[in-house]
Design a protein around this motif. Structure first.
Motif, short mmCIF file in Angstrom:
data_model
loop_
_atom_site.label_atom_id
_atom_site.label_comp_id
_atom_site.label_asym_id
_atom_site.label_seq_id
_atom_site.Cartn_x
_atom_site.Cartn_y
_atom_site.Cartn_z
N UNK A 1 0.84 -1.21 0.00
CA UNK A 1 0.00 0.00 0.00
C UNK A 1 0.87 1.25 0.00
N UNK A 2 1.91 1.23 0.83
CA UNK A 2 2.78 2.40 0.91
C UNK A 2 3.49 2.67 -0.41
N UNK A 3 4.02 1.60 -1.02
CA UNK A 3 4.72 1.80 -2.28
C UNK A 3 3.76 2.19 -3.39
N UNK A 4 2.58 1.58 -3.40
CA UNK A 4 1.58 1.93 -4.41
C UNK A 4 1.18 3.40 -4.28
N UNK A 5 1.03 3.88 -3.05
CA UNK A 5 0.66 5.27 -2.84
C UNK A 5 1.74 6.21 -3.38
N UNK A 6 3.01 5.91 -3.07
CA UNK A 6 4.08 6.79 -3.52
C UNK A 6 4.25 6.74 -5.04
N UNK A 7 4.11 5.55 -5.62
CA UNK A 7 4.27 5.44 -7.08
C UNK A 7 3.12 6.15 -7.81
N UNK A 8 1.90 5.90 -7.40
CA UNK A 8 0.76 6.53 -8.06
C UNK A 8 0.79 8.04 -7.87
N UNK A 9 1.24 8.49 -6.71
CA UNK A 9 1.35 9.93 -6.48
C UNK A 9 2.45 10.52 -7.34
N UNK A 10 3.60 9.85 -7.39
CA UNK A 10 4.71 10.31 -8.23
C UNK A 10 4.28 10.41 -9.69
N UNK A 11 3.47 9.45 -10.11
CA UNK A 11 3.09 9.42 -11.52
C UNK A 11 2.03 10.48 -11.87
N UNK A 12 1.58 11.23 -10.90
CA UNK A 12 0.75 12.39 -11.22
C UNK A 12 1.56 13.47 -11.93
N UNK A 13 2.87 13.50 -11.66
CA UNK A 13 3.73 14.55 -12.19
C UNK A 13 4.52 14.12 -13.42
N UNK A 14 4.83 12.84 -13.51
CA UNK A 14 5.69 12.36 -14.60
C UNK A 14 5.10 12.61 -15.98
N UNK A 15 3.84 12.22 -16.26
CA UNK A 15 3.33 12.41 -17.63
C UNK A 15 3.35 13.86 -18.08
N UNK A 16 2.96 14.78 -17.21
CA UNK A 16 2.93 16.19 -17.60
C UNK A 16 4.35 16.70 -17.85
N UNK A 17 5.31 16.24 -17.04
CA UNK A 17 6.70 16.64 -17.26
C UNK A 17 7.20 16.17 -18.61
N UNK A 18 6.93 14.92 -18.95
CA UNK A 18 7.37 14.38 -20.24
C UNK A 18 6.78 15.16 -21.40
N UNK A 19 5.48 15.39 -21.35
CA UNK A 19 4.81 16.04 -22.47
C UNK A 19 5.10 17.52 -22.58
N UNK A 20 5.05 18.23 -21.45
CA UNK A 20 5.28 19.68 -21.50
C UNK A 20 6.70 20.01 -21.94
N UNK A 21 7.67 19.17 -21.57
CA UNK A 21 9.05 19.45 -21.98
C UNK A 21 9.16 19.50 -23.50
N UNK A 22 8.48 18.59 -24.19
CA UNK A 22 8.55 18.55 -25.66
C UNK A 22 7.71 19.68 -26.25
N UNK A 23 6.52 19.94 -25.70
CA UNK A 23 5.69 21.04 -26.21
C UNK A 23 6.37 22.38 -26.05
N UNK A 24 7.00 22.60 -24.90
CA UNK A 24 7.70 23.87 -24.67
C UNK A 24 8.87 24.02 -25.64
N UNK A 25 9.63 22.95 -25.83
CA UNK A 25 10.74 23.00 -26.79
C UNK A 25 10.24 23.26 -28.21
#
Length: 531
Positions: free
Chosen positions: A11-35
């Protein structure tokens, strides 16, 4: 074995991973869009594109910082909560994580600073190169993480050493070019591009509804819809590739996704709707599409997809084979310097099934003494939770097709209808902003819940991977993480909403002149910049 500790650790690892992945997709996509936006600025010299680059870059920066903070916490858990896992497979799993830290993380972090503070110190071309290096670093970071995760799904290029009791790498090439890892990488990155596109589209639509920042919003919609259409089509096509790899390497996960209790004649049907009942091994009110699952899973009309019942029987056989390997391992460990040839041969013949014997550790300290009832229970444990996987997959796929339709519509309106966007369509774009995050989280649920009961598929059971912690330790840290992440989430949302409401901070004379020449028309319920 205290399953409460195992469950709390999960549960603890799932919580941290799912929370972390709230930020990862937007970071990946915005970096390319901004460039991409800065590329247009350098090519055209128009100030509006610099304004767009800075504005969306600010939102990227806020998201990037929170992603780094939550990612570090996640990695610390490997040593704290999953120490036996780290010891057992650290030689393989640690390599891509180390490369990710040395190459991608430092590359990304270094150039992020140059991106934000180098506008007046670098030339246009130099700053553009920095923007693309930020995007490259972001994607490299995802690559190495997904190589590590892909190995857990399909452990290739490694073997178990009975003398060290560790998995050891035999081929870095196979780990790097693991087909599961490659399919996961391109699928995950494309999902990140969709996330950023929907985000930019939704925020821009909100500006148009409010009658603000017209020029930025119009151009942002044009870029986001074109980029998002290509990305959403890629997600569906690459998702098909991921499904094929799952069918080839994780047959139980594929059967659970489809709630396929028994092996069907080829080609298998796809269940569009149904309510799986795991105990009864049936799916109520099933609505099926003939042949579709066979085509997705095998890309043929003649190959069968094995059902859960058949796979459980096969796994029971593998458990018995693993017991032979476990008995040979005990003999080897008793005298490492004098290993009988027949014992070594027995271990080598059955070592690929050793992980299945370890499933018996849940029921007995000595798998050699497992009863037939224990073997049956362990074999049944190889079936993951079917209901959440079944529906997570279907909702994710439905959202994927919704993104294609939305992006295609806005691309058409931006390219061929003079950017005349009906207000209901703009409202829909705003309401769709959370949807790609929902789809991304569901995708991880399919991948990770579908892998259970394994930490490393077929090699190391999840129940054996945890550290020797107390229930109190886990409850305290779980509560602490929940509170800490809640605070971070409030900060993240506050900053994002603040800067979205504030809008671009750089005045552009071109935009002001445009607004003087054009007006907003609402009479026909259409938002248009037309004169």
């Amino acid at each position: 074995m205290d399953m409460t500790i195992v469950d709390l650790s999960r549960i603890q690892f799932a919580m941290t991973v799912l929370y972390h992945f709230l930020f990862v997709p937007l970071t990946l996509g915005l970096s390319v869009l901004v460039a991409t936006m800065e590329t247009v600025y350098v090519m055209t010299g128009r100030p509006i594109w610099r304004q767009m680059t800075k504005f969306w870059g600010t939102l990227f920066g806020i998201n990037f910082v929170l992603g780094v903070a939550t990612g570090l916490t996640m990695e610390f858990q490997f040593g704290m909560n999953w120490s036996y896992y780290s010891q057992y497979v650290g030689d393989i799993f640690g390599a891509p994580l180390a490369i990710e830290g040395l190459m991608a993380f430092f590359l990304e972090a270094t150039f992020v600073g140059l991106f934000f503070f180098g506008w007046d110190k670098l030339s246009k071309v130099q700053h553009l190169a920095v923007a693309w290096l930020v995007a490259l670093g972001s994607n490299f970071s995802a690559l190495w993480i997904l190589i590590a995760n892909g190995w857990m799904q399909n452990p290739v290029g490694a073997h178990f050493n009975p003398l060290t009791m560790r998995m050891e790498m035999t081929s870095f090439y196979q780990v790097l070019f693991n087909p599961v890892a490659q399919a996961k990488f391109v699928h995950t990155v494309s999902a990140g591009y969709v996330t950023a596109s929907v985000f930019v589209l939704g925020v821009s639509a909100w500006y148009l509804l409010k009658g603000r920042h017209w020029e930025l919003a119009r151009r942002s919609i044009a870029v986001a819809s074109a980029f998002g259409l290509a990305a959403s089509l890629s997600v569906v096509m690459l998702g098909d590739e991921s499904g094929y790899e799952v069918s080839a390497n994780q047959k139980m996960k594929m059967a659970a996704i489809e709630a396929m209790w028994k092996t069907e004649p080829a080609p298998a049907n796809f269940t569009l709707f149904g309510l799986p009942e795991q105990k009864a091994e049936k799916t109520k009110w099933a609505v099926r599409i003939p042949w579709l699952m066979g085509l997705i899973g095998t890309r043929s009309l003649t190959k069968q997809i094995p059902g859960i019942e058949n796979l459980v029987k096969k796994n029971e056989t593998r458990i018995r084979s693993g017991m032979i390997a476990y008995a040979a391992l005990r003999t080897i460990r008793a005298d490492k310097t004098n290993i009988p040839a027949d014992v070594k041969a027995s271990f080598d013949a059955h070592s690929k099934d050793l992980g299945y014997a370890l499933l018996l550790k849940r029921y007995t300290a000595d798998p050699d003494k497992a009863t037939p009832a224990m073997i049956t229970k362990a074999a049944n444990d190889t079936v993951p939770a079917v209901f959440p996987i079944f529906w997570a997959f279907r909702i994710m796929v439905a959202l994927g097709f919704a993104f294609i339709a939305t992006m295609a519509y806005f691309f058409y309106m931006a390219s061929f209808r003079g950017m005349r966007f009906p207000r209901p369509a703009l409202r829909l774009a705003v309401w769709m902003i959370p949807a790609p995050w929902i789809a991304a989280e569901l995708g991880w649920i399919v991948a990770e819940v579908g892998r259970q009961p394994w930490t490393v598929d077929g090699i190391l059971p999840t129940a054996l991977s945890v550290s020797h912690l107390s229930v109190a330790d886990l409850l305290i840290t779980l509560t602490g993480f929940a509170l800490f992440y809640s605070v971070l989430f409030v900060i993240e949302m506050s900053l994002m909403f603040k800067y979205v409401r504030k809008g671009p901070q750089e005045d552009v004379a071109e935009t002001d002149a445009w607004m003087e020449r054009h007006a907003r028309r609402l009479g026909d319920g259409v938002m248009t910049p037309a004169e």
